[in-house]
Scaffold this active site. Structure first.
Site, PDB file in Angstrom:
ATOM      1  CB  SER A   8      -1.038  -0.025   1.100  1.00  0.00           C
ATOM      2  OG  SER A   8      -1.377   1.148   1.430  1.00  0.00           O
ATOM      3  CG  HIS A  33      -3.835  -1.730  -1.439  1.00  0.00           C
ATOM      4  ND1 HIS A  33      -4.935  -2.361  -1.720  1.00  0.00           N
ATOM      5  CD2 HIS A  33      -4.163  -0.999  -0.476  1.00  0.00           C
ATOM      6  CE1 HIS A  33      -6.002  -2.361  -1.022  1.00  0.00           C
ATOM      7  NE2 HIS A  33      -5.560  -1.250  -0.185  1.00  0.00           N
ATOM      8  CG  ASP A  35      -5.049   2.290   0.930  1.00  0.00           C
ATOM      9  OD1 ASP A  35      -6.244   1.443   0.776  1.00  0.00           O
ATOM     10  OD2 ASP A  35      -3.938   1.999   1.261  1.00  0.00           O
ATOM     11  CG  MET A  37      -8.544   6.696   2.368  1.00  0.00           C
ATOM     12  SD  MET A  37      -7.744   7.102   3.926  1.00  0.00           S
ATOM     13  CE  MET A  37      -6.728   5.392   4.065  1.00  0.00           C
ATOM     14  CG  HIS A  66      -9.162  -0.093  -0.262  1.00  0.00           C
ATOM     15  ND1 HIS A  66      -8.551  -0.195   0.611  1.00  0.00           N
ATOM     16  CD2 HIS A  66     -10.423  -0.234  -0.050  1.00  0.00           C
ATOM     17  CE1 HIS A  66      -9.539  -0.391   1.818  1.00  0.00           C
ATOM     18  NE2 HIS A  66     -10.708  -0.581   1.192  1.00  0.00           N
ATOM     19  CG  MET A  68     -11.278   2.760   2.147  1.00  0.00           C
ATOM     20  SD  MET A  68      -9.757   2.832   3.096  1.00  0.00           S
ATOM     21  CE  MET A  68      -8.659   2.941   1.651  1.00  0.00           C
ATOM     22  CG  MET A 138     -11.704  -2.904   5.292  1.00  0.00           C
ATOM     23  SD  MET A 138     -10.108  -2.526   4.547  1.00  0.00           S
ATOM     24  CE  MET A 138      -9.303  -1.567   5.673  1.00  0.00           C
ATOM     25  N   GLY A 143      -8.898   3.961   7.132  1.00  0.00           N
ATOM     26  CA  GLY A 143      -8.714   5.398   7.250  1.00  0.00           C
ATOM     27  C   GLY A 143      -7.241   5.736   7.494  1.00  0.00           C
ATOM     28  CG  PHE A 144      -5.811   7.054   9.717  1.00  0.00           C
ATOM     29  CD1 PHE A 144      -5.426   8.485   9.496  1.00  0.00           C
ATOM     30  CD2 PHE A 144      -6.969   7.127  10.231  1.00  0.00           C
ATOM     31  CE1 PHE A 144      -6.120   9.735   9.696  1.00  0.00           C
ATOM     32  CE2 PHE A 144      -7.834   8.276  10.459  1.00  0.00           C
ATOM     33  CZ  PHE A 144      -7.188   9.591   9.913  1.00  0.00           C
ATOM     34  N   GLY A 145      -3.069   3.968   8.078  1.00  0.00           N
ATOM     35  CA  GLY A 145      -2.153   2.915   7.865  1.00  0.00           C
ATOM     36  C   GLY A 145      -1.390   2.826   9.278  1.00  0.00           C
ATOM     37  N   GLY A 146      -0.777   1.661   9.648  1.00  0.00           N
ATOM     38  CA  GLY A 146      -0.090   1.663  11.166  1.00  0.00           C
ATOM     39  C   GLY A 146      -1.002   1.333  12.307  1.00  0.00           C
ATOM     40  CG  ASP A 177      -5.944  -2.968   3.518  1.00  0.00           C
ATOM     41  OD1 ASP A 177      -4.981  -2.666   3.875  1.00  0.00           O
ATOM     42  OD2 ASP A 177      -6.648  -2.007   2.664  1.00  0.00           O
ATOM     43  N   GLY A 178      -4.823  -4.290   6.424  1.00  0.00           N
ATOM     44  CA  GLY A 178      -4.715  -3.701   8.012  1.00  0.00           C
ATOM     45  C   GLY A 178      -3.912  -4.457   8.693  1.00  0.00           C
ATOM     46  N   GLY A 179      -2.938  -3.893   9.402  1.00  0.00           N
ATOM     47  CA  GLY A 179      -1.911  -4.574  10.363  1.00  0.00           C
ATOM     48  C   GLY A 179      -1.283  -5.574   9.860  1.00  0.00           C
ATOM     49  N   GLY A 199       1.219  -2.019   4.401  1.00  0.00           N
ATOM     50  CA  GLY A 199       1.684  -0.556   4.097  1.00  0.00           C
ATOM     51  C   GLY A 199       2.957  -0.491   5.122  1.00  0.00           C
ATOM     52  CB  SER A 200       3.036   0.998   8.668  1.00  0.00           C
ATOM     53  OG  SER A 200       2.239  -0.222   9.077  1.00  0.00           O
TER      54      SER A 200
HETATM   55  C1  DX5 Z   1      -6.306   1.462   5.621  1.00  0.00           C
HETATM   56  C2  DX5 Z   1      -5.934   1.099   4.295  1.00  0.00           C
HETATM   57  C3  DX5 Z   1      -4.699   0.145   4.049  1.00  0.00           C
HETATM   58  C4  DX5 Z   1      -3.510   0.844   4.766  1.00  0.00           C
HETATM   59  C5  DX5 Z   1      -2.863  -0.427   5.339  1.00  0.00           C
HETATM   60  O1  DX5 Z   1      -7.582   2.141   5.758  1.00  0.00           O
HETATM   61  O2  DX5 Z   1      -6.885   0.595   3.489  1.00  0.00           O
HETATM   62  O3  DX5 Z   1      -4.501  -0.249   2.915  1.00  0.00           O
HETATM   63  O4  DX5 Z   1      -2.789   1.209   4.179  1.00  0.00           O
HETATM   64  O5  DX5 Z   1      -1.979   0.084   6.203  1.00  0.00           O
HETATM   65  P1  DX5 Z   1      -1.131  -0.747   7.328  1.00  0.00           P
HETATM   66  O6  DX5 Z   1      -0.362  -2.163   6.459  1.00  0.00           O
HETATM   67  O7  DX5 Z   1      -0.028  -0.067   7.606  1.00  0.00           O
HETATM   68  O8  DX5 Z   1      -1.978  -1.406   8.316  1.00  0.00           O
HETATM   69 ZN    ZN Z   2      -6.190  -0.333   1.605  1.00  0.00          ZN
END
Ligand code: DX5
Ligand code: ZN
Length: 217
Positions: A8, A33, A35, A37, A66, A68, A138, A143-146, A177-179, A199-200
């Site tokens: 991502s 990927h 994102d 938003m 993706h 959102m 999800m 909404g946010f990475g990390g 997707d996520g964490g 992502g992170s």
């Molecule tokens: C969050 C995004 C993800 C995000 C994942 O809303 O849809 O794609 O980038 O980030 P990590 O891998 O850091 O959880």
């Molecule tokens: Zn995503």
């Protein structure tokens, strides 16, 4: 099916997107990927179709978009035109138009995905399985990475795998997707996920190739 990692770019350097996309390609990624938003469906604003169009010009990686956003019906055309390969939108956004949007994406020759947020029951997606190429589960609030991986969402992966069996969709992408990191990735693939967004974990690592491989090993 081999696990497909979709890095991502939310965690990339937006001032150096081409460089970072090249880095993930060199590390072995086949998908990227993106994102999108809108500050309404989720409490954050990122990028729109013009950026997807620019990314399309500099890479042949599969553009895994993706959305959102609250109004995918209105904007899906823009993302088709921008050169997306896969377009995933949220079931929670416009549930009355879900099938219509899926059909529009597929008629344009793209792959269609639908995503569900952590609080949405997996049963809500069952009736769309025959029409879908991808289901995105999800494991954080979008909404946010990390953010931290939500373990209570993982049963949905096995449930979607079971739907894929029932509806004979052997080629369905089951994406999470996520964490995602080297530990949570294993939990997901064991339950049937065949595509992981990261992502992170990836972008914060010193060696992207190693980090990428650690998700599959
Ligand atoms: C969050 C995004 C993800 C995000 C994942 O809303 O849809 O794609 O980038 O980030 P990590 O891998 O850091 O959880
Ligand atoms: Zn995503």
């Amino acid at each position: 099916m081999e696990t497909i990692i979709s890095p991502s770019i939310l965690s990339a350097d937006f001032a150096n997107l081409e460089r970072d996309i090249l880095r993930i390609k060199k590390a072995g990624a086949k998908w990227v990927h993106i994102d999108v938003m809108d500050g309404h469906f989720v409490p954050n604003i990122t990028i729109g179709a013009p950026v997807v169009k620019s990314i399309r010009k500099v890479t042949d990686l599969v553009l895994d978009v993706h959305l959102m956003i609250s109004d995918p019906k209105k904007y899906v055309k823009d993302f088709i035109k921008a050169g997306s390969d896969i377009i995933t939108f949220h079931l929670e956004a416009q549930s009355d138009s879900t099938l219509e949007i899926i059909k529009e994406i597929k008629e344009a020759g793209k792959l269609a995905g639908v995503s569900i947020k952590p609080k949405t029951p997996v049963e809500a997606i069952e009736k769309y399985i025959p029409y879908l190429d991808l289901v995105l589960i999800m494991t954080v609030e979008p909404g946010f990475g990390g953010q931290k991986f939500m373990h209570d969402c993982v049963q949905k992966i096995a449930d979607v795998k079971e739907y894929a069996r029932i509806y004979r969709k052997n080629d369905l992408y089951i994406q999470v997707d996520g964490g995602i990191n080297d530990k949570t990735s294993k939990i997901c693939t064991k339950l049937g996920a065949n595509s992981l967004v990261t992502g992170s974990y990836l972008f914060n690592s010193d060696d992207i190739s190693l980090a990428l491989r650690s998700l599959c090993e």
